[in-house]
Design a protein around this motif. Structure first.
Motif, PDB file in Angstrom:
ATOM      1  N   ARG A 141       0.824  -1.220   0.000  1.00 52.50           N
ATOM      2  CA  ARG A 141       0.000   0.000   0.000  1.00 52.50           C
ATOM      3  C   ARG A 141       0.857   1.269   0.000  1.00 52.50           C
ATOM      4  O   ARG A 141       0.602   2.221   0.743  1.00 52.50           O
ATOM      5  N   ARG A 142       1.901   1.239  -0.812  1.00 54.63           N
ATOM      6  CA  ARG A 142       2.742   2.420  -0.993  1.00 54.63           C
ATOM      7  C   ARG A 142       2.716   2.795  -2.468  1.00 54.63           C
ATOM      8  O   ARG A 142       2.443   1.946  -3.325  1.00 54.63           O
ATOM      9  N   PRO A 143       2.987   4.028  -2.800  1.00 57.18           N
ATOM     10  CA  PRO A 143       2.962   4.428  -4.208  1.00 57.18           C
ATOM     11  C   PRO A 143       3.898   3.553  -5.029  1.00 57.18           C
ATOM     12  O   PRO A 143       5.013   3.244  -4.608  1.00 57.18           O
ATOM     13  N   ALA A 144       3.430   3.163  -6.218  1.00 56.87           N
ATOM     14  CA  ALA A 144       4.240   2.291  -7.071  1.00 56.87           C
ATOM     15  C   ALA A 144       3.965   2.586  -8.531  1.00 56.87           C
ATOM     16  O   ALA A 144       2.826   2.859  -8.920  1.00 56.87           O
ATOM     17  N   VAL A 145       5.010   2.530  -9.336  1.00 52.94           N
ATOM     18  CA  VAL A 145       4.911   2.739 -10.775  1.00 52.94           C
ATOM     19  C   VAL A 145       5.705   1.641 -11.471  1.00 52.94           C
ATOM     20  O   VAL A 145       6.815   1.306 -11.054  1.00 52.94           O
ATOM     21  N   VAL A 146       5.112   1.071 -12.514  1.00 49.98           N
ATOM     22  CA  VAL A 146       5.771   0.038 -13.306  1.00 49.98           C
ATOM     23  C   VAL A 146       6.347   0.679 -14.557  1.00 49.98           C
ATOM     24  O   VAL A 146       5.668   1.461 -15.230  1.00 49.98           O
ATOM     25  N   HIS A 147       7.579   0.343 -14.861  1.00 51.48           N
ATOM     26  CA  HIS A 147       8.175   0.818 -16.111  1.00 51.48           C
ATOM     27  C   HIS A 147       8.057  -0.270 -17.172  1.00 51.48           C
ATOM     28  O   HIS A 147       8.456  -1.412 -16.944  1.00 51.48           O
ATOM     29  N   GLY A 148       7.489   0.063 -18.307  1.00 50.16           N
ATOM     30  CA  GLY A 148       7.401  -0.869 -19.425  1.00 50.16           C
ATOM     31  C   GLY A 148       6.187  -1.770 -19.389  1.00 50.16           C
ATOM     32  O   GLY A 148       5.534  -1.992 -20.384  1.00 50.16           O
ATOM     33  N   GLY A 149       5.865  -2.327 -18.253  1.00 47.50           N
ATOM     34  CA  GLY A 149       4.719  -3.210 -18.116  1.00 47.50           C
ATOM     35  C   GLY A 149       5.053  -4.367 -17.184  1.00 47.50           C
ATOM     36  O   GLY A 149       6.214  -4.575 -16.823  1.00 47.50           O
ATOM     37  N   PRO A 150       4.020  -5.074 -16.751  1.00 48.66           N
ATOM     38  CA  PRO A 150       2.629  -4.991 -17.195  1.00 48.66           C
ATOM     39  C   PRO A 150       1.838  -3.876 -16.510  1.00 48.66           C
ATOM     40  O   PRO A 150       2.308  -3.305 -15.520  1.00 48.66           O
ATOM     41  N   ALA A 151       0.661  -3.599 -17.050  1.00 48.45           N
ATOM     42  CA  ALA A 151      -0.254  -2.664 -16.403  1.00 48.45           C
ATOM     43  C   ALA A 151      -0.889  -3.373 -15.213  1.00 48.45           C
ATOM     44  O   ALA A 151      -1.391  -4.490 -15.341  1.00 48.45           O
ATOM     45  N   VAL A 152      -0.836  -2.731 -14.055  1.00 49.80           N
ATOM     46  CA  VAL A 152      -1.349  -3.325 -12.819  1.00 49.80           C
ATOM     47  C   VAL A 152      -2.315  -2.340 -12.177  1.00 49.80           C
ATOM     48  O   VAL A 152      -1.992  -1.159 -12.010  1.00 49.80           O
ATOM     49  N   ARG A 153      -3.473  -2.820 -11.813  1.00 52.52           N
ATOM     50  CA  ARG A 153      -4.467  -1.966 -11.183  1.00 52.52           C
ATOM     51  C   ARG A 153      -3.906  -1.358  -9.899  1.00 52.52           C
ATOM     52  O   ARG A 153      -3.333  -2.045  -9.065  1.00 52.52           O
ATOM     53  N   GLY A 154      -4.060  -0.056  -9.764  1.00 54.35           N
ATOM     54  CA  GLY A 154      -3.585   0.633  -8.575  1.00 54.35           C
ATOM     55  C   GLY A 154      -2.160   1.121  -8.677  1.00 54.35           C
ATOM     56  O   GLY A 154      -1.668   1.770  -7.756  1.00 54.35           O
ATOM     57  N   MET A 155      -1.485   0.812  -9.788  1.00 49.79           N
ATOM     58  CA  MET A 155      -0.117   1.281  -9.984  1.00 49.79           C
ATOM     59  C   MET A 155      -0.044   2.114 -11.253  1.00 49.79           C
ATOM     60  O   MET A 155      -0.822   1.921 -12.190  1.00 49.79           O
ATOM     61  N   GLY A 156       0.904   3.032 -11.291  1.00 49.99           N
ATOM     62  CA  GLY A 156       1.134   3.799 -12.495  1.00 49.99           C
ATOM     63  C   GLY A 156       1.912   2.985 -13.513  1.00 49.99           C
ATOM     64  O   GLY A 156       2.448   1.919 -13.222  1.00 49.99           O
ATOM     65  N   LEU A 157       1.971   3.494 -14.734  1.00 51.42           N
ATOM     66  CA  LEU A 157       2.696   2.819 -15.812  1.00 51.42           C
ATOM     67  C   LEU A 157       3.355   3.871 -16.694  1.00 51.42           C
ATOM     68  O   LEU A 157       2.694   4.787 -17.192  1.00 51.42           O
ATOM     69  N   VAL A 158       4.660   3.741 -16.877  1.00 56.17           N
ATOM     70  CA  VAL A 158       5.409   4.617 -17.775  1.00 56.17           C
ATOM     71  C   VAL A 158       6.034   3.735 -18.854  1.00 56.17           C
ATOM     72  O   VAL A 158       6.780   2.805 -18.545  1.00 56.17           O
ATOM     73  N   SER A 159       5.718   4.013 -20.115  1.00 58.84           N
ATOM     74  CA  SER A 159       6.219   3.189 -21.203  1.00 58.84           C
ATOM     75  C   SER A 159       6.072   3.929 -22.514  1.00 58.84           C
ATOM     76  O   SER A 159       5.374   4.947 -22.587  1.00 58.84           O
ATOM     77  N   ILE A 160       6.736   3.425 -23.556  1.00 59.72           N
ATOM     78  CA  ILE A 160       6.463   3.917 -24.899  1.00 59.72           C
ATOM     79  C   ILE A 160       5.447   2.980 -25.538  1.00 59.72           C
ATOM     80  O   ILE A 160       5.114   1.926 -24.985  1.00 59.72           O
ATOM     81  N   ASP A 161       4.950   3.344 -26.721  1.00 55.56           N
ATOM     82  CA  ASP A 161       4.066   2.468 -27.486  1.00 55.56           C
ATOM     83  C   ASP A 161       4.961   1.480 -28.229  1.00 55.56           C
ATOM     84  O   ASP A 161       5.398   1.726 -29.359  1.00 55.56           O
ATOM     85  N   ASN A 162       5.262   0.354 -27.583  1.00 58.74           N
ATOM     86  CA  ASN A 162       6.198  -0.604 -28.152  1.00 58.74           C
ATOM     87  C   ASN A 162       5.694  -1.218 -29.457  1.00 58.74           C
ATOM     88  O   ASN A 162       6.497  -1.537 -30.340  1.00 58.74           O
ATOM     89  N   ARG A 163       4.387  -1.393 -29.588  1.00 57.92           N
ATOM     90  CA  ARG A 163       3.852  -1.970 -30.823  1.00 57.92           C
ATOM     91  C   ARG A 163       4.081  -1.038 -32.016  1.00 57.92           C
ATOM     92  O   ARG A 163       4.544  -1.466 -33.075  1.00 57.92           O
ATOM     93  N   ALA A 164       3.771   0.219 -31.813  1.00 61.82           N
ATOM     94  CA  ALA A 164       3.927   1.178 -32.908  1.00 61.82           C
ATOM     95  C   ALA A 164       5.401   1.348 -33.267  1.00 61.82           C
ATOM     96  O   ALA A 164       5.767   1.423 -34.452  1.00 61.82           O
ATOM     97  N   ALA A 165       6.267   1.420 -32.256  1.00 59.99           N
ATOM     98  CA  ALA A 165       7.697   1.593 -32.515  1.00 59.99           C
ATOM     99  C   ALA A 165       8.271   0.389 -33.254  1.00 59.99           C
ATOM    100  O   ALA A 165       9.071   0.541 -34.190  1.00 59.99           O
ATOM    101  N   ALA A 166       7.874  -0.820 -32.853  1.00 57.57           N
ATOM    102  CA  ALA A 166       8.377  -2.022 -33.517  1.00 57.57           C
ATOM    103  C   ALA A 166       7.876  -2.104 -34.956  1.00 57.57           C
ATOM    104  O   ALA A 166       8.615  -2.524 -35.865  1.00 57.57           O
ATOM    105  N   ALA A 167       6.641  -1.707 -35.183  1.00 57.97           N
ATOM    106  CA  ALA A 167       6.106  -1.717 -36.550  1.00 57.97           C
ATOM    107  C   ALA A 167       6.888  -0.751 -37.434  1.00 57.97           C
ATOM    108  O   ALA A 167       7.191  -1.047 -38.598  1.00 57.97           O
ATOM    109  N   ALA A 168       7.247   0.402 -36.872  1.00 53.16           N
ATOM    110  CA  ALA A 168       7.962   1.418 -37.649  1.00 53.16           C
ATOM    111  C   ALA A 168       9.391   0.990 -37.966  1.00 53.16           C
ATOM    112  O   ALA A 168       9.841   1.084 -39.113  1.00 53.16           O
ATOM    113  N   VAL A 169      10.119   0.518 -36.967  1.00 50.43           N
ATOM    114  CA  VAL A 169      11.507   0.123 -37.233  1.00 50.43           C
ATOM    115  C   VAL A 169      11.555  -1.190 -38.001  1.00 50.43           C
ATOM    116  O   VAL A 169      12.455  -1.412 -38.821  1.00 50.43           O
ATOM    117  N   GLY A 170      10.569  -2.059 -37.781  1.00 51.41           N
ATOM    118  CA  GLY A 170      10.500  -3.311 -38.529  1.00 51.41           C
ATOM    119  C   GLY A 170      10.278  -3.078 -40.012  1.00 51.41           C
ATOM    120  O   GLY A 170      10.809  -3.810 -40.855  1.00 51.41           O
TER     121      GLY A 170
END
Length: 345
Positions: free
Chosen positions: A144-173
């Protein structure tokens, strides 16, 4: 046997003052006269009293002024991997600016991982990319302390900081596979088991690391856009983000009966290994083999890699700000494509 810790009460008794006066000497010195303060410090020096227990002090004020970074790797990874170093530097930048410390909590799938989280004396958590059902996530939520996930997964009650990995992979691919006849992907681990393997048309649903899964989805879009069925795309999975392992896998691919003529790697470290394997196999880049990376690390510019640019330092800072409640807890970070000489015109 270790000597017993000297108590504040013993210091007060020797100094001839109340325990409250002794306590104020350390915690609220403005409320103690210079004479009383001198007596307390002299008594402390005589008894070898080092000061109040930091743990007890943290309990009283309800804060340790420390953030915990949950790193789903061995501790050395935090110092060996350039992108982990960059991410942690971003966390440290923010912590230093607000008078906070950083505690790295390495999580490797061991039996004591959850206990390490429960025992962590921190005010909040920044969680490095992990897999969907990692029990550490439930342990963090239970704190029950503040928490943020980097990249994933998305977890209820926690923040999430990430890029749009699908869009980026499609572009560089799309750049990697342009003009290719035999495309391949060099992947980060699919699951906590970290199995190294080579397959055709990897089952994306089996990937429990959200970052790996989303990038595979993006590469599949790029391959299909270039006219390939996903089942035609070779996927070599690395157990770790390691240039040496990537070089070994790439060498195996290039020595096969139908070697790839394009490899999209999920990191610049992996791509550097691919380029070494290409040189050893006398394959010209990009004529015989197009190569792309990810992160735009310093090595990418040195090697002329086409890559996905993202600032993990900025993302680390965003995670720390979010845990401290100074910025939104969830955000999609910016990314871009940097085109260099490792892909075909």
């Amino acid at each position: 046997m270790e000597p017993k810790r000297v108590t504040l009460a013993q210091v007060a008794e020797l100094a001839g003052v109340s325990v409250m006066t002794a306590s104020y000497t350390y915690n609220r010195p403005d409320r103690v006269s210079e004479k009383a303060r001198s007596k307390v410090l002299a008594a402390a020096a005589a008894l070898g009293y080092a000061g109040p227990d930091p743990s007890a002090r943290s309990l009283r004020r309800g804060s340790t002024r420390t953030l915990g970074v949950v790193l789903g790797e061995h501790l050395s990874y935090a110092f060996d991997d350039p992108e982990a170093v960059s991410f942690l530097a971003g966390v440290a930048d923010v912590c230093a600016g607000h008078g906070y410390g950083v505690t790295i909590l390495p999580i490797s799938g061991a039996a004591d991982d959850v206990a390490r989280i429960r025992d962590a004396a921190v005010d909040g958590f920044v969680i490095w990319t992990t897999y969907d059902d990692d029990p550490v996530l439930a342990a963090v939520r239970a704190m029950r302390r503040p928490a943020v996930v980097h990249g994933g997964p998305a977890v209820r009650g926690m923040g999430l900081v990430s890029i749009d990995n699908r869009a980026a992979a499609a572009a560089v691919g799309a750049l990697a596979f342009a003009g290719a006849a035999r495309p391949a992907v060099l992947s980060l681990p699919l699951s906590r088991e970290r199995t190294s393997t080579i397959t055709a048309g990897a089952d994306i649903a089996e990937a429990s690391f959200p970052v790996t899964r989303d990038r595979l989805v993006g590469y599949r879009r790029a391959a299909e856009g270039a006219g390939f069925a996903w089942s035609e795309v070779t996927v070599a999975v690395c157990a770790r983000n390691d240039a040496a392992e990537a070089e070994r896998l790439a060498a195996t691919l290039l020595a096969s009966a139908e070697p790839p003529d394009a490899i999209a790697a999920m990191s610049d470290q992996q791509a550097a290994g691919v380029l070494r394997a290409a040189r050893a196999a006398a394959r010209a880049v990009p004529g015989d083999l197009a190569v792309t990376g990810w992160d735009d690390a310093a090595v990418a510019a040195d090697l002329g890699l086409t890559t996905v640019a993202q600032s993990l330092r900025d993302q680390g800072a965003a995670c720390a700000h979010a845990v401290l409640g100074r910025e939104p807890a969830s955000r999609t970070a910016p990314w871009s494509i940097v085109r260099r000489s490792s892909t075909r015109a």
